[in-house]
Design a protein around this motif. Structure first.
Motif, PDB file in Angstrom:
ATOM      1  N   TRP A  88      12.265   8.040 -73.976  1.00 59.24           N
ATOM      2  CA  TRP A  88      11.403   7.087 -73.278  1.00 59.24           C
ATOM      3  C   TRP A  88      10.202   6.730 -74.153  1.00 59.24           C
ATOM      4  CZ3 TRP A  88       6.289   7.256 -71.962  1.00 59.24           C
ATOM      5  CH2 TRP A  88       5.833   6.206 -71.150  1.00 59.24           C
ATOM      6  N   TRP A  89       9.584   7.761 -74.776  1.00 54.34           N
ATOM      7  CA  TRP A  89       8.390   7.512 -75.581  1.00 54.34           C
ATOM      8  C   TRP A  89       8.709   6.649 -76.799  1.00 54.34           C
ATOM      9  CZ3 TRP A  89       6.403   8.585 -80.457  1.00 54.34           C
ATOM     10  CH2 TRP A  89       5.043   8.346 -80.601  1.00 54.34           C
ATOM     11  N   ILE A  90       9.857   6.899 -77.433  1.00 54.63           N
ATOM     12  CA  ILE A  90      10.228   6.121 -78.625  1.00 54.63           C
ATOM     13  C   ILE A  90      10.349   4.640 -78.277  1.00 54.63           C
ATOM     14  CG2 ILE A  90      12.131   5.706 -80.274  1.00 54.63           C
ATOM     15  CD1 ILE A  90      10.401   8.099 -80.971  1.00 54.63           C
ATOM     16  N   GLY A  91      10.802   4.343 -77.072  1.00 61.44           N
ATOM     17  CA  GLY A  91      10.959   2.941 -76.678  1.00 61.44           C
ATOM     18  C   GLY A  91       9.733   2.353 -76.024  1.00 61.44           C
ATOM     19  N   SER A  92       8.553   2.914 -76.281  1.00 65.44           N
ATOM     20  CA  SER A  92       7.343   2.427 -75.614  1.00 65.44           C
ATOM     21  C   SER A  92       6.370   1.814 -76.621  1.00 65.44           C
ATOM     22  CB  SER A  92       6.664   3.588 -74.881  1.00 65.44           C
ATOM     23  OG  SER A  92       6.148   4.509 -75.813  1.00 65.44           O
ATOM     24  N   ILE A  93       5.382   1.123 -76.094  1.00 64.59           N
ATOM     25  CA  ILE A  93       4.338   0.500 -76.925  1.00 64.59           C
ATOM     26  C   ILE A  93       3.527   1.558 -77.681  1.00 64.59           C
ATOM     27  CG2 ILE A  93       2.236  -0.917 -76.858  1.00 64.59           C
ATOM     28  CD1 ILE A  93       4.525  -2.664 -76.187  1.00 64.59           C
ATOM     29  N   PRO A  94       3.137   2.665 -77.048  1.00 63.54           N
ATOM     30  CA  PRO A  94       2.389   3.681 -77.802  1.00 63.54           C
ATOM     31  C   PRO A  94       3.174   4.183 -79.025  1.00 63.54           C
ATOM     32  CG  PRO A  94       2.209   4.147 -75.456  1.00 63.54           C
ATOM     33  CD  PRO A  94       3.178   3.015 -75.606  1.00 63.54           C
TER      34      PRO A  94
END
Length: 177
Positions: A20-26
């Motif tokens: 999820w984090w890899i596919g996020s803006i951050p």
């Protein structure tokens, strides 16, 4: 057994979180900053360019390997969910077919009940007609009886009158004799 399942669950949660984090803006911002800093280090003469490229290439390769693993895990999980959904859809379709068959049977039963109701209504109408005819017959008999009684009363009265006349005649004849 439970500990293995708990460990697997925890690893899956971590993998889902990373995916999820890899596919996020951050993540996009963090990677961009990482690459900018990596190229600024040789420009600022803090690290040699060759060493930076070697470390950067190694880090990016490892990250790519892990990302591929995480992505494949997500795909596998999605595939399992899709299979479960397909099984549910097949079950629902079977239920719908059974319900359709039940509805057809109920419709047939309703048609039979309607036919029975029509037959019963026809029987009731026939009974009413028979009762009406019986009522008419009884009324006719009553009227005839009343008229017979009435005519009988008149005849009886006429006979009484004749008897009275005859009695009077007999009395007169007796007096004459």
């Amino acid at each position: 057994m439970k500990k293995n399942e708990e460990k697997i669950e925890m690893l899956e949660r971590i993998a889902n979180g990373i995916t999820w984090w890899i596919g996020s803006i951050p993540s996009l911002i963090a990677h961009t900053l990482f690459f900018l800093i990596s190229f600024l280090l040789p420009i600022l003469h803090l690290v040699e360019f060759d060493k930076m490229l070697l470390i950067l290439t190694t880090v990016v390769s490892l990250e790519a390997i892990y990302l591929a693993i995480f992505i494949q895990m997500s795909v596998n999980k999605s595939h399992e969910k899709i299979e479960d959904i397909q099984e549910d859809i097949e079950d629902i379709q079977e239920d719908i077919e059974e319900i359709s068959e039940d509805i057809e049977e109920i419709s047939e039963d309703i048609e039979e009940i309607n036919e029975d109701i029509e037959d019963i209504q026809e029987d009731i109408e026939e009974i009413n007609e028979d009762e009406d005819e019986e009522d008419h017959n009884e009324r006719a008999k009553n009227v005839m009886l009343k008229s017979n009684v009435s005519s009988n009363k008149n005849e009886i009265k006429a006979l009484k009158d004749k008897i009275s006349e005859l009695q009077n005649m007999i009395d007169e004849l007796k007096k004459d004799n």
